[in-house]
Scaffold this motif. Structure first.
Motif, PDB file in Angstrom:
ATOM      1  N   ALA A  33       0.812  -1.219   0.000  1.00 32.82           N
ATOM      2  CA  ALA A  33       0.000   0.000   0.000  1.00 32.82           C
ATOM      3  C   ALA A  33       0.841   1.264   0.000  1.00 32.82           C
ATOM      4  O   ALA A  33       0.295   2.370  -0.050  1.00 32.82           O
ATOM      5  CB  ALA A  33      -0.916   0.005   1.231  1.00 32.82           C
ATOM      6  N   GLY A 198      -6.064   2.620   7.929  1.00 32.33           N
ATOM      7  CA  GLY A 198      -6.857   2.250   6.772  1.00 32.33           C
ATOM      8  C   GLY A 198      -6.320   1.025   6.065  1.00 32.33           C
ATOM      9  O   GLY A 198      -7.091   0.147   5.645  1.00 32.33           O
ATOM     10  N   THR A 199      -4.993   0.938   5.938  1.00 29.86           N
ATOM     11  CA  THR A 199      -4.374  -0.199   5.253  1.00 29.86           C
ATOM     12  C   THR A 199      -4.607  -1.495   6.012  1.00 29.86           C
ATOM     13  O   THR A 199      -4.984  -2.527   5.426  1.00 29.86           O
ATOM     14  CB  THR A 199      -2.865   0.053   5.086  1.00 29.86           C
ATOM     15  OG1 THR A 199      -2.664   1.215   4.277  1.00 29.86           O
ATOM     16  CG2 THR A 199      -2.182  -1.135   4.437  1.00 29.86           C
ATOM     17  N   ARG A 201      -6.921  -2.165   8.343  1.00 28.09           N
ATOM     18  CA  ARG A 201      -8.349  -2.509   8.401  1.00 28.09           C
ATOM     19  C   ARG A 201      -8.849  -3.069   7.079  1.00 28.09           C
ATOM     20  O   ARG A 201      -9.644  -4.014   7.046  1.00 28.09           O
ATOM     21  CB  ARG A 201      -9.148  -1.275   8.811  1.00 28.09           C
ATOM     22  CG  ARG A 201      -8.995  -0.936  10.294  1.00 28.09           C
ATOM     23  CD  ARG A 201      -9.563   0.426  10.618  1.00 28.09           C
ATOM     24  NE  ARG A 201      -9.469   0.704  12.069  1.00 28.09           N
ATOM     25  CZ  ARG A 201      -9.583   1.911  12.610  1.00 28.09           C
ATOM     26  NH1 ARG A 201      -9.801   2.962  11.831  1.00 28.09           N
ATOM     27  NH2 ARG A 201      -9.487   2.061  13.903  1.00 28.09           N
ATOM     28  N   GLN A 202      -8.376  -2.518   5.968  1.00 26.70           N
ATOM     29  CA  GLN A 202      -8.768  -3.052   4.665  1.00 26.70           C
ATOM     30  C   GLN A 202      -8.258  -4.463   4.471  1.00 26.70           C
ATOM     31  O   GLN A 202      -8.968  -5.333   3.954  1.00 26.70           O
ATOM     32  CB  GLN A 202      -8.267  -2.134   3.558  1.00 26.70           C
ATOM     33  CG  GLN A 202      -8.695  -2.577   2.167  1.00 26.70           C
ATOM     34  CD  GLN A 202      -8.226  -1.617   1.078  1.00 26.70           C
ATOM     35  OE1 GLN A 202      -7.453  -0.700   1.348  1.00 26.70           O
ATOM     36  NE2 GLN A 202      -8.666  -1.820  -0.138  1.00 26.70           N
ATOM     37  N   ALA A 203      -7.007  -4.714   4.878  1.00 23.62           N
ATOM     38  CA  ALA A 203      -6.428  -6.051   4.743  1.00 23.62           C
ATOM     39  C   ALA A 203      -7.175  -7.063   5.599  1.00 23.62           C
ATOM     40  O   ALA A 203      -7.453  -8.187   5.155  1.00 23.62           O
ATOM     41  CB  ALA A 203      -4.960  -6.020   5.124  1.00 23.62           C
ATOM     42  N   ALA A 205     -10.296  -6.798   6.685  1.00 27.42           N
ATOM     43  CA  ALA A 205     -11.665  -6.941   6.227  1.00 27.42           C
ATOM     44  C   ALA A 205     -11.776  -7.908   5.071  1.00 27.42           C
ATOM     45  O   ALA A 205     -12.788  -8.598   4.901  1.00 27.42           O
ATOM     46  CB  ALA A 205     -12.243  -5.581   5.821  1.00 27.42           C
ATOM     47  N   GLY A 206     -10.720  -7.994   4.265  1.00 29.02           N
ATOM     48  CA  GLY A 206     -10.722  -8.891   3.126  1.00 29.02           C
ATOM     49  C   GLY A 206     -10.290 -10.295   3.449  1.00 29.02           C
ATOM     50  O   GLY A 206     -10.286 -11.172   2.577  1.00 29.02           O
TER      51      GLY A 206
END
Length: 207
Positions: A33, A198-199, A201-203, A205-206
């Protein structure tokens, strides 16, 4: 803080920010990221310190730390929980069926929850090798040495590895962002903090 005010760096996302975490999270979650962050803030210099051991924030060895537990050994430190890291059992996609040879952690890591889980599983099986870092676990998995734990956010995206159907499930671990309170009003620090949150949490969440 005084130097930053005098130079004006607290008014814009410029200058150096030192971020430390375990190698696996830096290499497989944060680094992918990084181009977007530096594209948005070309005058920002991010120093990534991939280190299994905890660096001191109060001694300014790092500005931020992404850790898998909340440290209470340093004060004052700001701590924010940013997620839960789930683990899975992984092995080489081409490995033979049957009970796995376990890749475990050595005695220096024995106090960690996922190391304890691996030790319990390997007690009734075979241990292939013991290591002291998750990045080495990954290298061993890729060579087909056996099975071990990886964060799902990392392992599911790697070619050549398969997540194995295994019970009981390994424990998850909390992910914390730690920083020094002196940095909270500096723009470059806030930019990096929001990027990290953000990085991660996105990782997760996926996963």
């Amino acid at each position: 803080a005084a130097q930053s005010r005098l130079s004006g760096l607290n008014q814009r996302a410029e200058g150096t920010v030192r971020l430390t975490s375990v190698p696996l999270l830096i290499n497989h979650i944060l680094v992918p990221a990084l181009p977007a962050l530096l594209s948005d803030h070309p005058n920002l210099n991010l120093e990534l310190i991939a280190e299994p051991k905890d660096l001191s924030l109060t001694k300014r060895e790092a500005d931020f730390a992404v850790r898998l537990s909340r440290s209470n050994r340093e004060a004052p430190i700001l701590a924010q929980k940013i997620g839960e890291l789930s683990y899975g059992v992984y092995g080489s996609a081409s490995r033979a069926s049957g009970p796995p040879n376990w890749i475990v952690y050595d005695d220096t890591m024995a106090h960690l929850p996922h190391a304890k889980w691996l030790a319990a599983q390997s007690a009734s099986g075979t241990t292939a090798v013991a290591v002291n870092d998750a990045e080495t676990v990954l290298a061993c998995l890729r060579t087909g040495l056996g099975a071990s734990l990886l964060p799902v956010a990392v392992g599911d995206g790697l070619d050549g590895l398969s997540r194995l159907d295994f019970a009981p499930l390994p424990p998850s671990r909390e992910v914390w962002l730690l920083s020094h309170p002196d940095h909270k009003n500096l723009v470059r620090m806030n930019v990096v903090a929001e990027w990290v949150k953000g990085t991660v949490r996105q990782a997760l969440a996926g996963a």
